[in-house]
Design an enzyme around this catalytic site. Structure first.
Site, short mmCIF file in Angstrom:
data_model
loop_
_atom_site.label_atom_id
_atom_site.label_comp_id
_atom_site.label_asym_id
_atom_site.label_seq_id
_atom_site.Cartn_x
_atom_site.Cartn_y
_atom_site.Cartn_z
N ASP A 54 40.77 24.88 69.17
CA ASP A 54 40.21 24.41 68.49
C ASP A 54 40.81 23.38 68.47
OD1 ASP A 54 40.94 24.10 65.48
OD2 ASP A 54 42.20 22.95 66.15
N TYR B 44 40.81 14.08 66.11
CA TYR B 44 40.87 14.05 67.32
C TYR B 44 40.97 12.97 69.18
CZ TYR B 44 43.37 18.37 65.46
OH TYR B 44 43.51 18.86 64.32
N TRP C 78 48.82 26.39 61.69
CA TRP C 78 49.34 24.99 63.25
C TRP C 78 50.31 24.88 62.85
CZ3 TRP C 78 50.42 20.14 62.11
CH2 TRP C 78 50.02 19.73 60.27
#
Length: 326
Positions: free
Chosen positions: A49, A54, A212
């Site tokens: 993932d 990010y 998550w």
């Protein structure tokens, strides 16, 4: 490793998967990422993932470099990314930050493909809801992304049940590609959305979950019971916003009580917390956030703990955590 269908789709993902939030570029360089992803693959993990935001795209670049270096067949793994926040460093570019409009989404997928070095991405998510863009516009843009062969499945992350259903119904009405999965936070102290709000969506539209923060950013490992350890996720300047939550007294006291149960089972706290999630059949995969090989290896041990969570043990866990859960 067992594999589960991603909701009602035909795609199978490993019950544990490996994510890159916080870790890649911030704590994990390309060399360490190679070691982690190779070890994950050896253990049977097939889903990795990621997200555009990010490390402002650096995380996708590192994962792309690792995939190229390891040379896996493209049919053997599943990779994801997510769109919403954009990667505009100063936040001044109109239509490239905090949006799900067609212009942004059409360009965002091209940027991710370039950073990954891939021809297509398996799973793409709308990383957060956008109250300023009509859901219909977003649904059409995501469906077109799949029609053009740049992605295979699309879904949402941290959307309300009402918005997910609205998106699905728009896609159904116009014969478009429907949202298949949702990526919500889910752990012992964060349960309401997965267990209550989304309850009807599992059967009604076949929603799959790629959850998550299974360890509550490390709180559920017990490492924050006596402050913020040097080198931990909570010590990162970029994660300063979460330090108060990591040191919350009542939850850390509850972790101390959970450690008694973990001791009786002969497992780590992380393994107990992951096994608790894994026993939920609605969860397609649990995204791990390990930054060290030792952490990953410990996390993988949760698979052996799952069948040992008897109704009695689950009741004890609920008695400790439910009063503090939201």
């Amino acid at each position: 490793m067992q594999y589960r269908r991603l909701g009602r789709s035909g795609l199978q993902v490993s019950e544990l998967s490996l994510g890159s939030w916080v870790t890649y570029h911030n704590q994990v360089d390309t060399g360490s990422a190679v070691e982690l992803m190779a070890a994950a693959r050896d253990a049977g993990i097939n889903f990795f993932d990621n997200a555009e935001a990010y490390a402002l795209g650096k995380s996708e670049e590192i994962m792309g470099q690792v995939l190229k270096q390891l040379g896996w067949g493209r049919h053997t793994y599943v990779v994801s990314t997510k769109f919403y926040w954009g990667i505009d460093k100063d936040g001044t570019t109109i239509n490239y930050k905090d949006t799900l409009n067609r212009k942004y989404l059409t360009q965002a997928i091209d940027g991710s493909l370039k950073r990954f070095g891939l021809d297509f991405i398996d799973l793409v998510y709308c990383h957060r809801p956008d109250p300023h863009t009509p859901i219909e516009e977003t649904v059409w843009a995501m469906s077109d992304m799949i029609t053009r062969g740049k992605a295979l499945y699309w879904g949402t992350s941290e959307w309300s049940a009402a918005d997910i259903r609205a998106a699905w119904e728009i896609a159904e009405r116009h014969h478009l590609h429907k949202p298949v999965m949702e990526q919500p936070q889910y752990h012992l102290f964060h349960r309401q959305r997965v267990e209550q709000e989304y309850a009807r969506l599992y059967d009604d539209i076949g929603l799959g979950l790629t959850t998550w923060s299974p360890l509550a950013s490390g709180l559920l490992t017990g490492k924050y019971r006596n402050g913020i350890p040097e080198g931990s996720r909570g010590s990162l300047e970029s994660m300063s916003w979460i330090r108060e939550q990591l040191q919350e007294p009542k939850r850390n006291a509850a972790v101390g009580e959970l450690e008694v149960i973990a001791g009786e089972l002969g497992c780590s706290m992380a393994q107990l917390a992951l096994a608790w999630i894994n026993r939920n059949p609605r969860v397609s995969t649990i995204i791990l956030g390990a930054s060290k090989l030792s952490q990953l290896q410990d996390n993988l041990g949760a698979l052996a703990v799952t069948p040992r969570l008897t109704p009695e043990i689950l009741a004890r866990i609920d008695a400790i955590t439910l009063p503090l859960a939201k």
